[in-house]
Design a protein around this motif. Sequence first.
Motif, PDB file in Angstrom:
ATOM      1  N   GLU A  58       0.202   1.131  -8.593  1.00  0.00           N
ATOM      2  CA  GLU A  58       1.057   0.222  -8.075  1.00  0.00           C
ATOM      3  C   GLU A  58       1.247   0.076  -9.415  1.00  0.00           C
ATOM      4  O   GLU A  58       2.604  -1.137  -9.766  1.00  0.00           O
ATOM      5  CB  GLU A  58       0.279  -0.776  -7.452  1.00  0.00           C
ATOM      6  CG  GLU A  58       0.935  -2.336  -6.853  1.00  0.00           C
ATOM      7  CD  GLU A  58      -0.029  -2.291  -5.771  1.00  0.00           C
ATOM      8  OE1 GLU A  58       1.056  -3.017  -5.450  1.00  0.00           O
ATOM      9  OE2 GLU A  58      -0.751  -2.492  -5.725  1.00  0.00           O
ATOM     10  N   LEU A  65       5.044  -1.426 -10.919  1.00  0.00           N
ATOM     11  CA  LEU A  65       5.490  -3.001 -10.824  1.00  0.00           C
ATOM     12  C   LEU A  65       6.326  -3.823 -12.546  1.00  0.00           C
ATOM     13  O   LEU A  65       7.122  -4.184 -12.761  1.00  0.00           O
ATOM     14  CB  LEU A  65       4.816  -3.593 -10.358  1.00  0.00           C
ATOM     15  CG  LEU A  65       4.128  -3.539  -9.231  1.00  0.00           C
ATOM     16  CD1 LEU A  65       3.310  -4.574  -7.719  1.00  0.00           C
ATOM     17  CD2 LEU A  65       5.467  -3.415  -8.383  1.00  0.00           C
ATOM     18  N   GLU A  99       9.661  -3.956 -13.199  1.00  0.00           N
ATOM     19  CA  GLU A  99      10.244  -5.798 -13.941  1.00  0.00           C
ATOM     20  C   GLU A  99      11.376  -5.407 -14.872  1.00  0.00           C
ATOM     21  O   GLU A  99      12.198  -6.583 -15.291  1.00  0.00           O
ATOM     22  CB  GLU A  99       8.556  -6.099 -14.323  1.00  0.00           C
ATOM     23  CG  GLU A  99       8.087  -7.027 -13.964  1.00  0.00           C
ATOM     24  CD  GLU A  99       6.513  -7.332 -14.278  1.00  0.00           C
ATOM     25  OE1 GLU A  99       5.726  -7.578 -13.138  1.00  0.00           O
ATOM     26  OE2 GLU A  99       6.125  -7.228 -14.944  1.00  0.00           O
ATOM     27  N   CYS A 107       6.507   5.465  -7.083  1.00  0.00           N
ATOM     28  CA  CYS A 107       6.192   5.172  -6.188  1.00  0.00           C
ATOM     29  C   CYS A 107       6.398   6.666  -5.465  1.00  0.00           C
ATOM     30  O   CYS A 107       4.994   6.674  -4.321  1.00  0.00           O
ATOM     31  CB  CYS A 107       7.386   4.140  -5.692  1.00  0.00           C
ATOM     32  SG  CYS A 107       7.887   2.548  -6.117  1.00  0.00           S
ATOM     33  N   THR A 142       5.160  -0.720  -0.022  1.00  0.00           N
ATOM     34  CA  THR A 142       5.144  -1.727  -0.956  1.00  0.00           C
ATOM     35  C   THR A 142       5.804  -1.679  -2.060  1.00  0.00           C
ATOM     36  O   THR A 142       6.770  -2.206  -2.467  1.00  0.00           O
ATOM     37  CB  THR A 142       3.909  -3.191  -0.760  1.00  0.00           C
ATOM     38  OG1 THR A 142       2.672  -2.576  -1.384  1.00  0.00           O
ATOM     39  CG2 THR A 142       3.460  -3.235   0.783  1.00  0.00           C
ATOM     40  N   CYS A 143       5.102  -0.784  -2.686  1.00  0.00           N
ATOM     41  CA  CYS A 143       6.134  -0.663  -4.154  1.00  0.00           C
ATOM     42  C   CYS A 143       7.750  -0.579  -4.093  1.00  0.00           C
ATOM     43  O   CYS A 143       8.377  -0.353  -4.724  1.00  0.00           O
ATOM     44  CB  CYS A 143       5.601   0.673  -4.906  1.00  0.00           C
ATOM     45  SG  CYS A 143       3.801  -0.129  -5.862  1.00  0.00           S
ATOM     46  N   LYS A 165       9.361  -2.734  -2.805  1.00  0.00           N
ATOM     47  CA  LYS A 165       9.808  -3.620  -3.647  1.00  0.00           C
ATOM     48  C   LYS A 165      11.664  -3.111  -4.650  1.00  0.00           C
ATOM     49  O   LYS A 165      12.294  -3.724  -4.773  1.00  0.00           O
ATOM     50  CB  LYS A 165       8.492  -4.220  -4.527  1.00  0.00           C
ATOM     51  CG  LYS A 165       7.796  -5.266  -3.683  1.00  0.00           C
ATOM     52  CD  LYS A 165       6.546  -5.334  -4.764  1.00  0.00           C
ATOM     53  CE  LYS A 165       5.462  -6.451  -3.676  1.00  0.00           C
ATOM     54  NZ  LYS A 165       4.374  -6.418  -4.632  1.00  0.00           N
ATOM     55  N   THR A 179      15.027  -4.551  -5.108  1.00  0.00           N
ATOM     56  CA  THR A 179      15.493  -4.688  -6.434  1.00  0.00           C
ATOM     57  C   THR A 179      17.000  -4.138  -7.057  1.00  0.00           C
ATOM     58  O   THR A 179      17.514  -4.375  -7.326  1.00  0.00           O
ATOM     59  CB  THR A 179      14.224  -4.536  -7.180  1.00  0.00           C
ATOM     60  OG1 THR A 179      13.299  -5.727  -6.959  1.00  0.00           O
ATOM     61  CG2 THR A 179      14.938  -5.474  -8.608  1.00  0.00           C
ATOM     62  N   GLU A 211       1.632 -10.793   3.650  1.00  0.00           N
ATOM     63  CA  GLU A 211       3.074 -10.937   3.004  1.00  0.00           C
ATOM     64  C   GLU A 211       3.831 -10.526   3.505  1.00  0.00           C
ATOM     65  O   GLU A 211       5.090  -9.629   3.431  1.00  0.00           O
ATOM     66  CB  GLU A 211       2.974 -10.871   1.440  1.00  0.00           C
ATOM     67  CG  GLU A 211       3.824 -10.454   0.569  1.00  0.00           C
ATOM     68  CD  GLU A 211       3.179 -10.287  -0.693  1.00  0.00           C
ATOM     69  OE1 GLU A 211       4.807  -9.752  -1.824  1.00  0.00           O
ATOM     70  OE2 GLU A 211       2.433 -10.075  -1.304  1.00  0.00           O
ATOM     71  N   THR A 212       3.685  -8.555   3.634  1.00  0.00           N
ATOM     72  CA  THR A 212       3.953  -7.812   3.924  1.00  0.00           C
ATOM     73  C   THR A 212       5.078  -7.887   5.595  1.00  0.00           C
ATOM     74  O   THR A 212       5.567  -7.691   6.126  1.00  0.00           O
ATOM     75  CB  THR A 212       3.062  -6.316   4.148  1.00  0.00           C
ATOM     76  OG1 THR A 212       3.183  -6.206   2.337  1.00  0.00           O
ATOM     77  CG2 THR A 212       4.419  -5.046   4.520  1.00  0.00           C
ATOM     78  N   MET A 231       7.874 -10.163   5.263  1.00  0.00           N
ATOM     79  CA  MET A 231       8.480  -9.554   5.185  1.00  0.00           C
ATOM     80  C   MET A 231       9.163  -8.632   6.056  1.00  0.00           C
ATOM     81  O   MET A 231      10.975  -8.008   6.193  1.00  0.00           O
ATOM     82  CB  MET A 231       8.769  -8.649   3.781  1.00  0.00           C
ATOM     83  CG  MET A 231       9.348  -7.631   3.209  1.00  0.00           C
ATOM     84  SD  MET A 231       9.294  -6.563   2.008  1.00  0.00           S
ATOM     85  CE  MET A 231       7.881  -5.821   2.335  1.00  0.00           C
TER      86      MET A 231
END
Length: 186
Positions: free
Chosen positions: A111, A115, A119, A130, A145-146, A149, A153, A177-178, A181
Amino acid sequence: NIIRGEMEDSLSSIALALDAEDSEAAHYAAAVLSSKLNEFRMNVQKIYGQFKEDSKNQAEYGEMLLEYMNSVLRQNVFTQLEQNRFVKMMDEVAEAYYEKYAFAMTEQQYENVCLRLLEIRDFENSEKWCQRLSAQHPDQLPAYTCKLKLYFTAKNREAFFGTLDALKRSDVVINRETLDMIRIFS
């Protein structure tokens, strides 16, 4: 944290102090940040050299380097050029570590690499990590979640919603959080 000597986790806060109206505070922040970033650069080069040369302890150095680099790089305190360079180095270390010790890589390590690459908008390599995360830890939340995201993005709606649907159908325990979402995009 700074008073307790735990500056590594506070570098982004120190960077914010560079814009302080109090010139003494800004000067102190600049001195501390410069010192810590130079220390990071030297430590990374030293551990990276050991990682490349010491095959007997390569796993230990690789793990140490991935954790150490992530702890600073996640704070985004370098210039964009230097951040990119260090993230690429982190990717290189992770690749070499993965080639020999994939069985030992944790979901957190996968992860972190995903991430950091995300970025700097390196979508291709982020997706590679991923996929590896999903292959090795398929029933873990970061495997989803990866990707979410990344696809959000990268503005890949089809892959994003496909991953979201797969997460809903899975038995993976979802954090707050998930769950938020999922509510937003459902």
